[in-house]
Design a protein around this motif. Structure first.
Motif, short mmCIF file in Angstrom:
data_model
loop_
_atom_site.label_atom_id
_atom_site.label_comp_id
_atom_site.label_asym_id
_atom_site.label_seq_id
_atom_site.Cartn_x
_atom_site.Cartn_y
_atom_site.Cartn_z
N GLN A 42 17.71 2.42 -7.47
CA GLN A 42 17.08 2.82 -7.47
C GLN A 42 17.98 3.90 -8.79
N GLY A 43 19.23 4.34 -7.89
CA GLY A 43 20.24 5.21 -8.14
C GLY A 43 19.83 6.90 -7.73
N LYS A 44 19.17 7.22 -6.76
CA LYS A 44 18.78 7.89 -5.89
C LYS A 44 18.16 7.42 -4.95
N THR A 75 11.58 2.34 -9.75
CA THR A 75 12.43 2.44 -11.20
C THR A 75 13.21 2.12 -10.66
N PHE A 76 14.13 1.23 -11.25
CA PHE A 76 15.78 0.56 -11.24
C PHE A 76 16.63 1.01 -12.73
N SER A 77 17.92 1.90 -11.83
CA SER A 77 18.52 2.00 -12.98
C SER A 77 19.68 0.73 -13.31
N GLU A 78 20.49 0.30 -14.65
CA GLU A 78 20.41 -0.68 -14.97
C GLU A 78 21.64 -1.33 -14.33
N GLY A 79 22.81 -0.73 -13.45
CA GLY A 79 23.70 -1.22 -12.62
C GLY A 79 23.81 -2.32 -11.87
N PRO A 80 22.61 -2.25 -11.60
CA PRO A 80 22.80 -3.98 -10.92
C PRO A 80 22.63 -4.69 -11.54
N ALA A 81 22.12 -4.29 -12.39
CA ALA A 81 22.25 -5.57 -14.25
C ALA A 81 23.18 -5.92 -14.85
N PHE A 82 23.66 -4.18 -15.07
CA PHE A 82 25.29 -4.53 -15.60
C PHE A 82 26.26 -5.72 -14.83
N LEU A 83 26.57 -5.18 -13.28
CA LEU A 83 27.20 -5.85 -12.47
C LEU A 83 26.78 -7.10 -12.46
N THR A 103 16.93 -5.90 -14.72
CA THR A 103 16.10 -4.53 -13.76
C THR A 103 14.85 -5.00 -13.71
N ASN A 104 13.95 -5.27 -15.45
CA ASN A 104 12.84 -5.11 -14.40
C ASN A 104 12.87 -6.33 -13.12
N MET A 105 13.04 -7.77 -13.91
CA MET A 105 12.82 -8.95 -12.97
C MET A 105 13.39 -7.97 -11.19
N LEU A 106 14.14 -8.03 -10.75
CA LEU A 106 14.66 -6.91 -10.05
C LEU A 106 13.25 -6.43 -9.66
N GLY A 107 13.40 -5.61 -10.05
CA GLY A 107 12.07 -4.15 -10.10
C GLY A 107 11.23 -4.85 -9.26
N GLY A 108 10.16 -5.75 -9.43
CA GLY A 108 9.31 -6.87 -9.68
C GLY A 108 9.32 -7.34 -8.46
N ALA A 109 10.63 -7.96 -8.29
CA ALA A 109 10.48 -9.37 -6.89
C ALA A 109 10.66 -8.02 -5.68
N VAL A 110 11.23 -6.59 -6.03
CA VAL A 110 11.80 -5.84 -4.25
C VAL A 110 10.44 -5.30 -4.40
N THR A 111 9.46 -4.88 -5.29
CA THR A 111 8.75 -4.18 -5.19
C THR A 111 7.53 -5.24 -4.69
N ALA A 112 7.97 -6.78 -4.76
CA ALA A 112 6.30 -7.87 -4.64
C ALA A 112 6.83 -7.31 -2.78
N GLN A 113 8.08 -7.46 -2.39
CA GLN A 113 8.44 -7.84 -1.22
C GLN A 113 8.45 -6.33 -0.15
N LEU A 114 8.56 -4.97 -0.65
CA LEU A 114 8.12 -3.58 -0.51
C LEU A 114 6.61 -4.04 -0.14
N ASP A 115 5.57 -4.09 -1.10
CA ASP A 115 4.22 -3.98 -1.04
C ASP A 115 3.86 -4.96 1.04
N TYR A 116 4.50 -6.66 0.05
CA TYR A 116 3.95 -8.05 1.00
C TYR A 116 4.20 -7.36 2.59
#
Length: 121
Positions: free
Chosen positions: A6-8, A18-26, A72-85
């Motif tokens: 999230q960068g913050k 909301t994820f930043s694009e840093g992870p996707a860049f890497l 970035t959107n795919m990673l955000g969706g995966a983490v959101t789903a895990q956190l909600d579960y």
């Protein structure tokens, strides 16, 4: 390497994450990296002291040929789903998949209950 995508720091109940694009860049530069989401959920369940639940998820597979925004959107969706579960398991008191690593001191109400029992003896 551990990355806060999230960068913050933001509230854990805020949606969408909301994820930043840093992870996707890497990931586009190093496509052989395994992504394993780790989520934290903290709450006050039955005591005055908070509890922290940590969930180490399964590897997330991504297509490094896709655009950074898509990754970035795919990673955000995966983490959101895990956190909600994880949150639902905790709310439903279904915590057998969690291991207690550290137990805090007694709360004030626990000490008071212990003291009342001693006085009655």
């Amino acid at each position: 390497m551990l990355i806060f995508p999230q960068g913050k720091e933001e509230h854990l109940e805020k949606r969408p994450l909301t994820f930043s694009e840093g992870p996707a860049f890497l990931l586009k530069k190093h496509s052989d990296v395994e992504v394993i989401p780790i989520t934290y959920y903290y709450t006050f369940r039955h005591d005055q002291r908070p509890e922290l639940f940590i969930w180490i998820g399964q590897a997330v597979f991504y297509d490094s040929a896709k655009a950074r925004e898509e990754i970035t959107n795919m990673l955000g969706g995966a983490v959101t789903a895990q956190l909600d579960y994880q949150k639902q398991k905790i709310i439903q008191e279904n915590d057998e998949e969690f291991t207690v690593l550290l137990k805090g001191k007694k709360t004030l109400s626990e000490w008071l209950t212990w003291w009342k029992a001693k006085v009655k003896e």
